[in-house]
Design a protein around this motif. Structure first.
Motif, PDB file in Angstrom:
ATOM      1  N   GLU A   1     -17.480  -2.935   4.371  1.00  0.00           N
ATOM      2  CA  GLU A   1     -18.762  -3.510   3.950  1.00  0.00           C
ATOM      3  C   GLU A   1     -19.141  -3.013   2.553  1.00  0.00           C
ATOM      4  O   GLU A   1     -19.673  -3.779   1.727  1.00  0.00           O
ATOM      5  N   GLU A   2     -18.889  -1.744   2.290  1.00  0.00           N
ATOM      6  CA  GLU A   2     -19.157  -1.214   0.954  1.00  0.00           C
ATOM      7  C   GLU A   2     -18.286  -1.918  -0.087  1.00  0.00           C
ATOM      8  O   GLU A   2     -18.743  -2.273  -1.186  1.00  0.00           O
TER       9      GLU A   2
ATOM     10  N   LEU B   1     -16.990  -4.878   0.192  1.00  0.00           N
ATOM     11  CA  LEU B   1     -17.449  -6.263   0.086  1.00  0.00           C
ATOM     12  C   LEU B   1     -18.667  -6.368  -0.827  1.00  0.00           C
ATOM     13  O   LEU B   1     -18.774  -7.283  -1.656  1.00  0.00           O
ATOM     14  N   GLU B   2     -19.578  -5.447  -0.687  1.00  0.00           N
ATOM     15  CA  GLU B   2     -20.780  -5.458  -1.539  1.00  0.00           C
ATOM     16  C   GLU B   2     -20.397  -5.236  -3.002  1.00  0.00           C
ATOM     17  O   GLU B   2     -20.917  -5.907  -3.918  1.00  0.00           O
ATOM     18  N   THR B   3     -19.475  -4.291  -3.219  1.00  0.00           N
ATOM     19  CA  THR B   3     -19.013  -4.041  -4.583  1.00  0.00           C
ATOM     20  C   THR B   3     -18.338  -5.274  -5.165  1.00  0.00           C
ATOM     21  O   THR B   3     -18.524  -5.626  -6.349  1.00  0.00           O
ATOM     22  N   ALA B   4     -17.544  -5.955  -4.354  1.00  0.00           N
ATOM     23  CA  ALA B   4     -16.851  -7.162  -4.817  1.00  0.00           C
ATOM     24  C   ALA B   4     -17.843  -8.258  -5.185  1.00  0.00           C
ATOM     25  O   ALA B   4     -17.666  -8.967  -6.191  1.00  0.00           O
ATOM     26  N   ASN B   5     -18.881  -8.428  -4.407  1.00  0.00           N
ATOM     27  CA  ASN B   5     -19.908  -9.445  -4.712  1.00  0.00           C
ATOM     28  C   ASN B   5     -20.631  -9.114  -6.013  1.00  0.00           C
ATOM     29  O   ASN B   5     -20.909 -10.009  -6.836  1.00  0.00           O
ATOM     30  N   GLN B   6     -20.949  -7.840  -6.199  1.00  0.00           N
ATOM     31  CA  GLN B   6     -21.626  -7.453  -7.432  1.00  0.00           C
ATOM     32  C   GLN B   6     -20.731  -7.661  -8.645  1.00  0.00           C
ATOM     33  O   GLN B   6     -21.191  -8.096  -9.725  1.00  0.00           O
TER      34      GLN B   6
ATOM     35  N   THR C   1     -15.376   1.816  13.337  1.00  0.00           N
ATOM     36  CA  THR C   1     -16.697   1.899  12.722  1.00  0.00           C
ATOM     37  C   THR C   1     -16.597   2.385  11.272  1.00  0.00           C
ATOM     38  O   THR C   1     -17.240   1.826  10.362  1.00  0.00           O
ATOM     39  N   ARG C   2     -15.766   3.418  11.063  1.00  0.00           N
ATOM     40  CA  ARG C   2     -15.577   3.909   9.692  1.00  0.00           C
ATOM     41  C   ARG C   2     -14.922   2.848   8.807  1.00  0.00           C
ATOM     42  O   ARG C   2     -15.283   2.671   7.643  1.00  0.00           O
TER      43      ARG C   2
ATOM     44  N   ASP D   1      -7.121  -3.278  -5.526  1.00  0.00           N
ATOM     45  CA  ASP D   1      -6.407  -2.101  -5.027  1.00  0.00           C
ATOM     46  C   ASP D   1      -7.135  -1.502  -3.827  1.00  0.00           C
ATOM     47  O   ASP D   1      -6.506  -1.025  -2.865  1.00  0.00           O
ATOM     48  N   GLY D   2      -8.455  -1.527  -3.893  1.00  0.00           N
ATOM     49  CA  GLY D   2      -9.229  -0.981  -2.780  1.00  0.00           C
ATOM     50  C   GLY D   2      -9.047  -1.778  -1.508  1.00  0.00           C
ATOM     51  O   GLY D   2      -8.971  -1.226  -0.400  1.00  0.00           O
ATOM     52  N   VAL D   3      -8.967  -3.093  -1.656  1.00  0.00           N
ATOM     53  CA  VAL D   3      -8.745  -3.942  -0.470  1.00  0.00           C
ATOM     54  C   VAL D   3      -7.378  -3.664   0.133  1.00  0.00           C
ATOM     55  O   VAL D   3      -7.191  -3.605   1.348  1.00  0.00           O
ATOM     56  N   THR D   4      -6.398  -3.489  -0.757  1.00  0.00           N
ATOM     57  CA  THR D   4      -5.039  -3.217  -0.271  1.00  0.00           C
ATOM     58  C   THR D   4      -4.994  -1.932   0.547  1.00  0.00           C
ATOM     59  O   THR D   4      -4.288  -1.841   1.559  1.00  0.00           O
ATOM     60  N   MET D   5      -5.760  -0.949   0.116  1.00  0.00           N
ATOM     61  CA  MET D   5      -5.768   0.337   0.805  1.00  0.00           C
ATOM     62  C   MET D   5      -6.885   0.470   1.836  1.00  0.00           C
ATOM     63  O   MET D   5      -7.049   1.524   2.462  1.00  0.00           O
ATOM     64  N   ALA D   6      -7.629  -0.572   2.061  1.00  0.00           N
ATOM     65  CA  ALA D   6      -8.782  -0.497   2.977  1.00  0.00           C
ATOM     66  C   ALA D   6      -8.335  -0.203   4.400  1.00  0.00           C
ATOM     67  O   ALA D   6      -7.373  -0.817   4.899  1.00  0.00           O
ATOM     68  N   PRO D   7      -9.002   0.728   5.118  1.00  0.00           N
ATOM     69  CA  PRO D   7      -8.652   1.053   6.510  1.00  0.00           C
ATOM     70  C   PRO D   7      -8.709  -0.148   7.435  1.00  0.00           C
ATOM     71  O   PRO D   7      -7.951  -0.244   8.395  1.00  0.00           O
ATOM     72  N   ALA D   8      -9.609  -1.083   7.134  1.00  0.00           N
ATOM     73  CA  ALA D   8      -9.777  -2.238   8.018  1.00  0.00           C
ATOM     74  C   ALA D   8      -8.495  -3.046   8.137  1.00  0.00           C
ATOM     75  O   ALA D   8      -8.236  -3.687   9.163  1.00  0.00           O
ATOM     76  N   PHE D   9      -7.676  -3.021   7.060  1.00  0.00           N
ATOM     77  CA  PHE D   9      -6.453  -3.805   7.079  1.00  0.00           C
ATOM     78  C   PHE D   9      -5.281  -3.044   7.714  1.00  0.00           C
ATOM     79  O   PHE D   9      -4.201  -3.601   7.879  1.00  0.00           O
TER      80      PHE D   9
END
Length: 296
Positions: free
Chosen positions: A95-96, A98-103, A88-89, A122-130
């Motif tokens: 999602e945050e 993703l929203e930043t990337a779209n903006q 969930t976290r 860099d944020g995607v690379t370090m994202a917990p989801a991955f």
């Protein structure tokens, strides 16, 4: 006339003896009625105690197995809840991002776009989801804690009263009376592989025939006999007769006594009785004993 009186006296004596025997039998029947009540109450109490003990064992087993289910449920619940919280976290963070990337994409013409795009990368690379494993750490299947009581239930359904050994039959033809010993031989009316031992009881008496209830001499007990014969040695034949009876026992219950028998125990038998008491290796010297005693 005198013959008639004598005949009448014999009839009176016979009737008196028969009356005494009948009274004794009546007393025996009354005592048996009391024993039936007492013994049936006792076995009923024993049966209830056994079932209560069995139910206690089942209840303890039930509590133990329920505890195992609860512990397994708690352990799996803990693992799945932790994994759910982490996912969930990670999803919220993703999602945050993703929203930043779209903006940022919408503002691609701005001077800060390269820097912003690099930060998003860099944020995607370090994202917990991955870094998450999208496979549950534990299974929701609890079938390993199911039980099958079919065999146990079948065993319980076969429960029945313990088999009581039959009363032995004393073999008078094989039993021997010797100078100071008696060898008693008996057999079972039916083959019983569960018999553990026999109990022999004997007592002195002055009466021929069946033992009497109001006998002054108590029964002497010999327990733990493993075979269907037993020799009593060192006896003192100070009475003309002796009563014997035997019962069979398995590991749980004793059967009824055999029909009591009365053996004559004459005190004047010497040589034949002596050879009956000797060990087999000595019995073979019987001719020499006879010769040494001048009998042939």
């Amino acid at each position: 006339m005198e013959d008639q009186r004598e005949a009448l006296r014999k009839i009176i004596t016979t009737l008196a003896v028969k009356n005494e025997e009948t009274q004794t039998f009546i007393y025996s029947l009354k005592q048996m009625l009391l024993n039936v009540e007492a013994n049936s109450a006792k076995v009923q109490e024993d049966l209830e105690a056994e079932f209560q003990s069995l139910m206690s064992v089942l209840e303890e087993l039930k509590e133990s197995m329920l505890m195992k289910i609860k512990q397994d449920r708690a352990s799996r619940t803990y693992e799945l809840q932790n994994q759910l919280a982490a996912c969930t976290r990670a999803l919220e963070s993703s999602e945050e991002l993703l929203e930043t990337a779209n903006q940022t994409l919408q503002a691609a013409d701005s001077e800060d776009f390269p820097q912003a795009a690099k930060q998003i990368k860099d944020g995607v690379t370090m994202a917990p989801a991955f870094r998450l494993s999208l496979k549950a750490k534990v299974s929701d299947n609890m079938s390993h804690l199911m039980v099958d009581f079919a065999q146990e239930r079948q065993m319980l359904q076969t429960l029945k009263f313990l088999p009581v050994p039959s009363a032995p039959i004393i073999d008078l033809a094989e039993s021997l009376v010797a100078d100071n010993c008696v060898t008693l031989v008996w057999r079972m009316p039916d083959e019983d592989s569960k018999i553990d031992h026999y109990v022999l009881e004997y007592r002195r008496t002055n009466f021929e025939g069946p033992p009497r209830l109001k006998e002054d001499h108590p029964w002497m007990v010999v327990e733990g006999i493993r075979h269907t014969e037993h020799t009593l040695t060192g006896l003192k034949f100070d009475m003309k007769y002796m009563n014997f009876r035997v019962k069979a026992c398995n590991k749980a219950v004793a059967g009824e006594f055999s029909e009591p028998v009365t053996l004559e125990t004459p005190g004047d038998c010497f040589l034949p009785s002596l050879t009956q008491c000797l060990p087999p290796i000595l019995v073979s010297w019987e001719p020499i004993l006879h010769k040494g005693l001048g009998t042939g």
